[in-house]
Design a protein around this motif. Sequence first.
Motif, PDB file in Angstrom:
ATOM      1  N   SER A  56       0.792  -1.220  -0.031  1.00  9.44           N
ATOM      2  CA  SER A  56      -0.070  -0.229  -0.125  1.00  9.44           C
ATOM      3  C   SER A  56       0.771   1.274   0.082  1.00  9.44           C
ATOM      4  O   SER A  56       1.861   1.197   0.991  1.00  9.44           O
ATOM      5  N   ARG A  57       0.609   2.086  -0.827  1.00 11.01           N
ATOM      6  CA  ARG A  57       1.213   3.287  -1.199  1.00 11.01           C
ATOM      7  C   ARG A  57       0.345   4.626  -1.027  1.00 11.01           C
ATOM      8  O   ARG A  57      -0.505   4.588  -1.578  1.00 11.01           O
ATOM      9  N   THR A  58       0.881   5.458  -0.417  1.00 10.10           N
ATOM     10  CA  THR A  58       0.125   6.904  -0.374  1.00 10.10           C
ATOM     11  C   THR A  58       0.867   7.835  -0.929  1.00 10.10           C
ATOM     12  O   THR A  58       1.995   8.004  -0.958  1.00 10.10           O
ATOM     13  N   VAL A  61      -2.064  13.777  -4.025  1.00 12.64           N
ATOM     14  CA  VAL A  61      -2.465  14.246  -5.492  1.00 12.64           C
ATOM     15  C   VAL A  61      -2.929  15.581  -5.536  1.00 12.64           C
ATOM     16  O   VAL A  61      -3.354  15.925  -6.796  1.00 12.64           O
ATOM     17  N   GLY A  62      -2.948  16.516  -4.573  1.00 10.90           N
ATOM     18  CA  GLY A  62      -3.126  17.814  -4.833  1.00 10.90           C
ATOM     19  C   GLY A  62      -3.016  18.372  -3.279  1.00 10.90           C
ATOM     20  O   GLY A  62      -2.853  17.996  -2.220  1.00 10.90           O
ATOM     21  N   SER A  63      -2.881  19.924  -3.293  1.00 11.94           N
ATOM     22  CA  SER A  63      -2.826  20.482  -2.092  1.00 11.94           C
ATOM     23  C   SER A  63      -3.653  21.726  -2.186  1.00 11.94           C
ATOM     24  O   SER A  63      -3.944  22.285  -3.375  1.00 11.94           O
ATOM     25  N   ARG A  64      -4.111  22.295  -1.067  1.00  8.02           N
ATOM     26  CA  ARG A  64      -4.998  23.443  -1.122  1.00  8.02           C
ATOM     27  C   ARG A  64      -4.866  24.392   0.070  1.00  8.02           C
ATOM     28  O   ARG A  64      -4.331  23.894   1.039  1.00  8.02           O
ATOM     29  N   ILE A  65      -4.955  25.546   0.150  1.00  6.05           N
ATOM     30  CA  ILE A  65      -4.648  26.548   1.209  1.00  6.05           C
ATOM     31  C   ILE A  65      -6.179  26.844   1.760  1.00  6.05           C
ATOM     32  O   ILE A  65      -7.046  27.293   1.056  1.00  6.05           O
ATOM     33  N   VAL A  66      -6.316  26.741   3.254  1.00  5.20           N
ATOM     34  CA  VAL A  66      -7.509  27.015   3.744  1.00  5.20           C
ATOM     35  C   VAL A  66      -6.946  27.578   5.137  1.00  5.20           C
ATOM     36  O   VAL A  66      -6.436  27.224   5.941  1.00  5.20           O
ATOM     37  N   ALA A  67      -7.452  29.262   5.041  1.00  4.41           N
ATOM     38  CA  ALA A  67      -7.336  29.716   6.269  1.00  4.41           C
ATOM     39  C   ALA A  67      -5.769  29.805   6.528  1.00  4.41           C
ATOM     40  O   ALA A  67      -5.453  29.832   7.650  1.00  4.41           O
ATOM     41  N   SER A  74      -4.306  13.196  -0.174  1.00  4.92           N
ATOM     42  CA  SER A  74      -3.819  12.244  -0.550  1.00  4.92           C
ATOM     43  C   SER A  74      -4.279  10.978  -0.711  1.00  4.92           C
ATOM     44  O   SER A  74      -5.749  11.041  -0.309  1.00  4.92           O
ATOM     45  N   VAL A  75      -3.921  10.071  -1.230  1.00 12.32           N
ATOM     46  CA  VAL A  75      -4.764   8.836  -1.760  1.00 12.32           C
ATOM     47  C   VAL A  75      -3.763   7.633  -1.393  1.00 12.32           C
ATOM     48  O   VAL A  75      -2.854   7.395  -1.679  1.00 12.32           O
TER      49      VAL A  75
END
Length: 139
Positions: A56-58, A61-67, A74-75
């Motif tokens: 199993s690998r994590t 897949v993307g990042s976002r900025i919240v506050a 991740s998946v």
Amino acid sequence: MARWLSLLALVASPFLFDGTAHALRCGTRLVVTGDPIHYVRSICGDPASITTSTVSRTRTVGSRIVAGTVIADSVTVTVAIETWIYDFGPRRFMEELTFEDGTLVRQRPLSYGTRTAIDPPVRRMHERVAIVDRRRTIV
């Protein structure tokens, strides 16, 4: 002149050999990283041993900025891994091939092969032996 040749060799060497290129020769054909598992089996035949596992690998897949805080999405994926070992006899190195999800991802030469990979069965007393295609077969 010798200084220029040395400089040329130093500059060109990374382009000529990167240290990662390795190909397995099966007969007159080559198997390289990226080949599918069914192609390798059709070219080289069945390996001496096969080991299977899953990992199993994590992956992010993307990042976002919240506050003002960066949150990474991740998946987790499960990858099927098969490790094949080819034994070509005592005059050639054995080869370890690693497949992930049916694609060749790594090749690694091992030590010299074993003698049992090419030796015929031991014949018993009073058995006749015929030579067929340079191999011993019991008649």
